[in-house]
Enzyme design. Sequence first.
Site, PDB file in Angstrom:
ATOM      1  N   ASP A  38     -63.876 -19.846  30.440  1.00 45.71           N
ATOM      2  CA  ASP A  38     -64.177 -18.852  29.402  1.00 45.71           C
ATOM      3  C   ASP A  38     -64.294 -17.448  30.000  1.00 45.71           C
ATOM      4  O   ASP A  38     -64.652 -17.281  31.163  1.00 45.71           O
ATOM      5  CB  ASP A  38     -65.486 -19.239  28.703  1.00 45.71           C
ATOM      6  CG  ASP A  38     -65.634 -18.550  27.369  1.00 45.71           C
ATOM      7  OD1 ASP A  38     -64.603 -18.149  26.779  1.00 45.71           O
ATOM      8  OD2 ASP A  38     -66.776 -18.396  26.885  1.00 45.71           O
TER       9      ASP A  38
ATOM     10  N   ASN B  14     -59.772 -22.457  18.429  1.00 40.73           N
ATOM     11  CA  ASN B  14     -58.983 -21.296  18.875  1.00 40.73           C
ATOM     12  C   ASN B  14     -57.780 -21.004  17.963  1.00 40.73           C
ATOM     13  O   ASN B  14     -57.217 -19.913  18.009  1.00 40.73           O
ATOM     14  CB  ASN B  14     -58.509 -21.466  20.325  1.00 40.73           C
ATOM     15  CG  ASN B  14     -59.635 -21.388  21.341  1.00 40.73           C
ATOM     16  OD1 ASN B  14     -59.597 -22.022  22.391  1.00 40.73           O
ATOM     17  ND2 ASN B  14     -60.663 -20.610  21.045  1.00 40.73           N
TER      18      ASN B  14
END
Length: 298
Positions: free
Chosen positions: A33, A81
């Site tokens: 991330d 996402n």
Amino acid sequence: MFFDNIIYRGYERLLTGEVRKDRIPRHIAVIMDGNRRYADRLGIVRNLGHTYGARTTEWFLDWCWELGVKQATIYAFSTENFSRTSDECAMIFDLIIKKLDELIHDPRTHERRMRISAIGEVHLLPSDLQDAIRRAGDATRGYDEMYLNIAAAYGGQREILDAVRDMAREVRSGELHADDIDESTISGHLYTNGTLIPDVDLIIRTGGDIRTSNFLPWQANGSECAAYFCAPFWPEFRKIDLLRAIRVYQVREHERKRAATRRIIDMLAACGHAELEDAIGHVRRAISRKDTATVAGN
Ligand code: IPE
Ligand code: IPE
Ligand code: MG
């Protein structure tokens, strides 16, 4: 800068030596991330953050190989996402295709006998990405020294739901009996298919957030794996961060073993025979000596 580099290398070598003396996790899963925040910090376009992130992934695989980690599962794209802009999604998909094709032609993949596969709802991905996943799978089929598992269009709850549906179908057709369903049956029905990709030993998340974002809930929680959350954004993740994460795993394993031994001893103590108590006394003294030695050794 020059001296920083020397100090970093020295520290990396020291940590590598320490970590190698102990048990290396078999399966590491990473939530990579912070790509966009890294780009924002540098003042460059956000897509470049993903490009730099992909470079770190390549190094990460080198480090796993050097250290003897057999299974690396990387969170490349979650089902959540898909809600990002279509431009960003397209860029990420193209990047994964490019990296997969590079891996297919990279001699390291074949020297390492690294098997590449994807886990997730692969059918939701664009067809050119599905093709690339198939190409990588075909080119590395039968390899068994190292496993790279790419989580794409992956969501942990969905994975469990799909497994439950599969099992329900098998129960209905008589292939499976409801009473025979146990943990291994469920593991065998997940995208990771228990036998090929074992439970996770260590989960790492970069980028400073302390959450697991629907990543491998069954495989990570069932085995009570160690978790390491760190501040660096994925593109700036270094080998020492990985080594520190492995050290957390190793300390955790020692604690687990000690707790198990203590439980057995307490159980035996509850039996209460004189000779047994004498033996338990000896073991207890030995453990507390070992505890002190381990703490001093840290
Ligand atoms: C992780 O970085 C990569 C993917 C989710 C594909 P992000 O894109 O989430 O970057 P941040 O967390 O917004 O900085
Ligand atoms: C987690 O990052 C998923 C991946 C690394 C692919 P996100 O940035 O998508 O996760 P959240 O939204 O912070 O949970
Ligand atoms: Mg993020």
